[in-house]
Write a protein that holds these residues in place. Structure first.
Motif, mmCIF file in Angstrom:
data_model
loop_
_atom_site.group_PDB
_atom_site.id
_atom_site.type_symbol
_atom_site.label_atom_id
_atom_site.label_comp_id
_atom_site.label_asym_id
_atom_site.label_seq_id
_atom_site.Cartn_x
_atom_site.Cartn_y
_atom_site.Cartn_z
ATOM 1 N N LEU A 1 0.826 -1.211 0.000
ATOM 2 C CA LEU A 1 0.000 0.000 0.000
ATOM 3 C C LEU A 1 0.863 1.265 0.000
ATOM 4 O O LEU A 1 0.552 2.230 -0.696
ATOM 5 N N LEU A 2 1.942 1.246 0.756
ATOM 6 C CA LEU A 2 2.837 2.406 0.781
ATOM 7 C C LEU A 2 3.496 2.634 -0.574
ATOM 8 O O LEU A 2 3.619 3.774 -1.037
ATOM 9 N N VAL A 3 3.905 1.556 -1.210
ATOM 10 C CA VAL A 3 4.500 1.677 -2.545
ATOM 11 C C VAL A 3 3.464 2.206 -3.532
ATOM 12 O O VAL A 3 3.752 3.100 -4.336
ATOM 13 N N GLY A 4 2.252 1.684 -3.471
ATOM 14 C CA GLY A 4 1.183 2.149 -4.363
ATOM 15 C C GLY A 4 0.856 3.604 -4.143
ATOM 16 O O GLY A 4 0.649 4.369 -5.098
ATOM 17 N N ALA A 5 0.815 4.022 -2.880
ATOM 18 C CA ALA A 5 0.535 5.419 -2.576
ATOM 19 C C ALA A 5 1.650 6.328 -3.096
ATOM 20 O O ALA A 5 1.379 7.411 -3.622
ATOM 21 N N SER A 6 2.873 5.887 -2.978
ATOM 22 C CA SER A 6 4.007 6.668 -3.506
ATOM 23 C C SER A 6 3.919 6.805 -5.015
ATOM 24 O O SER A 6 4.160 7.887 -5.564
ATOM 25 N N LEU A 7 3.574 5.716 -5.687
ATOM 26 C CA LEU A 7 3.425 5.777 -7.140
ATOM 27 C C LEU A 7 2.282 6.703 -7.539
ATOM 28 O O LEU A 7 2.378 7.429 -8.531
ATOM 29 N N LEU A 8 1.206 6.703 -6.763
ATOM 30 C CA LEU A 8 0.084 7.590 -7.049
ATOM 31 C C LEU A 8 0.499 9.049 -6.897
ATOM 32 O O LEU A 8 0.165 9.885 -7.735
ATOM 33 N N VAL A 9 1.250 9.361 -5.854
ATOM 34 C CA VAL A 9 1.732 10.728 -5.663
ATOM 35 C C VAL A 9 2.627 11.149 -6.827
ATOM 36 O O VAL A 9 2.493 12.259 -7.349
ATOM 37 N N LEU A 10 3.509 10.269 -7.266
ATOM 38 C CA LEU A 10 4.380 10.587 -8.402
ATOM 39 C C LEU A 10 3.576 10.792 -9.683
ATOM 40 O O LEU A 10 3.889 11.673 -10.494
ATOM 41 N N ALA A 11 2.541 9.970 -9.882
ATOM 42 C CA ALA A 11 1.715 10.106 -11.083
ATOM 43 C C ALA A 11 0.971 11.441 -11.081
ATOM 44 O O ALA A 11 0.913 12.135 -12.103
ATOM 45 N N ILE A 12 0.412 11.799 -9.941
ATOM 46 C CA ILE A 12 -0.305 13.080 -9.845
ATOM 47 C C ILE A 12 0.662 14.243 -10.049
ATOM 48 O O ILE A 12 0.358 15.200 -10.764
ATOM 49 N N ARG A 13 1.838 14.141 -9.461
ATOM 50 C CA ARG A 13 2.837 15.211 -9.598
ATOM 51 C C ARG A 13 3.257 15.384 -11.064
ATOM 52 O O ARG A 13 3.364 16.504 -11.559
ATOM 53 N N SER A 14 3.485 14.275 -11.745
ATOM 54 C CA SER A 14 3.910 14.378 -13.142
ATOM 55 C C SER A 14 2.800 14.952 -14.018
ATOM 56 O O SER A 14 3.067 15.735 -14.928
ATOM 57 N N LYS A 15 1.541 14.594 -13.741
ATOM 58 C CA LYS A 15 0.421 15.166 -14.506
ATOM 59 C C LYS A 15 0.326 16.662 -14.270
ATOM 60 O O LYS A 15 0.100 17.435 -15.213
ATOM 61 N N LEU A 16 0.493 17.089 -13.008
ATOM 62 C CA LEU A 16 0.433 18.520 -12.710
ATOM 63 C C LEU A 16 1.567 19.284 -13.378
ATOM 64 O O LEU A 16 1.361 20.366 -13.938
ATOM 65 N N LEU A 17 2.768 18.731 -13.323
ATOM 66 C CA LEU A 17 3.907 19.400 -13.963
ATOM 67 C C LEU A 17 3.715 19.476 -15.471
ATOM 68 O O LEU A 17 4.105 20.463 -16.108
ATOM 69 N N GLU A 18 3.113 18.430 -16.039
ATOM 70 C CA GLU A 18 2.829 18.435 -17.473
ATOM 71 C C GLU A 18 1.832 19.556 -17.816
ATOM 72 O O GLU A 18 2.028 20.293 -18.770
ATOM 73 N N LYS A 19 0.798 19.702 -17.013
ATOM 74 C CA LYS A 19 -0.213 20.734 -17.263
ATOM 75 C C LYS A 19 0.375 22.132 -17.067
ATOM 76 O O LYS A 19 0.078 23.036 -17.830
ATOM 77 N N ILE A 20 1.222 22.276 -16.048
ATOM 78 C CA ILE A 20 1.853 23.585 -15.829
ATOM 79 C C ILE A 20 2.761 23.933 -17.001
ATOM 80 O O ILE A 20 2.804 25.069 -17.454
ATOM 81 N N GLY A 21 3.472 22.937 -17.531
ATOM 82 C CA GLY A 21 4.330 23.172 -18.688
ATOM 83 C C GLY A 21 3.540 23.605 -19.908
ATOM 84 O O GLY A 21 3.973 24.482 -20.662
ATOM 85 N N ILE A 22 2.373 23.004 -20.097
ATOM 86 C CA ILE A 22 1.521 23.374 -21.229
ATOM 87 C C ILE A 22 1.026 24.814 -21.071
ATOM 88 O O ILE A 22 1.027 25.597 -22.011
ATOM 89 N N ILE A 23 0.611 25.170 -19.850
ATOM 90 C CA ILE A 23 0.119 26.521 -19.598
ATOM 91 C C ILE A 23 1.241 27.543 -19.770
ATOM 92 O O ILE A 23 1.054 28.578 -20.420
ATOM 93 N N ASN A 24 2.402 27.269 -19.212
ATOM 94 C CA ASN A 24 3.519 28.218 -19.309
ATOM 95 C C ASN A 24 4.082 28.294 -20.726
ATOM 96 O O ASN A 24 4.540 29.330 -21.151
#
Length: 62
Positions: A37-60
């Protein structure tokens, strides 16, 4: 990493952890599920972070 897939995986493992604790499983088995569960939660945080950074890059990048 797909956020929806990770979320479903975490929910299923959490349910398994809850059910096995009630069924009298050993502490080692519960620790393995908790670790997964801890590994899965870490992967989920990384996935959300990468999606957000991708969206910020598109906006900028405009």
């Amino acid at each position: 990493m797909d956020i929806q897939t990770l979320t479903v995986w975490i929910k299923s493992h959490y349910q398994a952890l809850k059910n096995r604790g009630d069924a009298g499983q050993t502490s080692t088995e519960l620790a393995l599920i908790a670790g997964a569960l801890l590994v899965g939660a870490s992967l989920l945080v990384l996935a959300i972070r990468s999606k957000l950074l991708e969206k910020i890059g598109i906006i900028n990048g405009g």
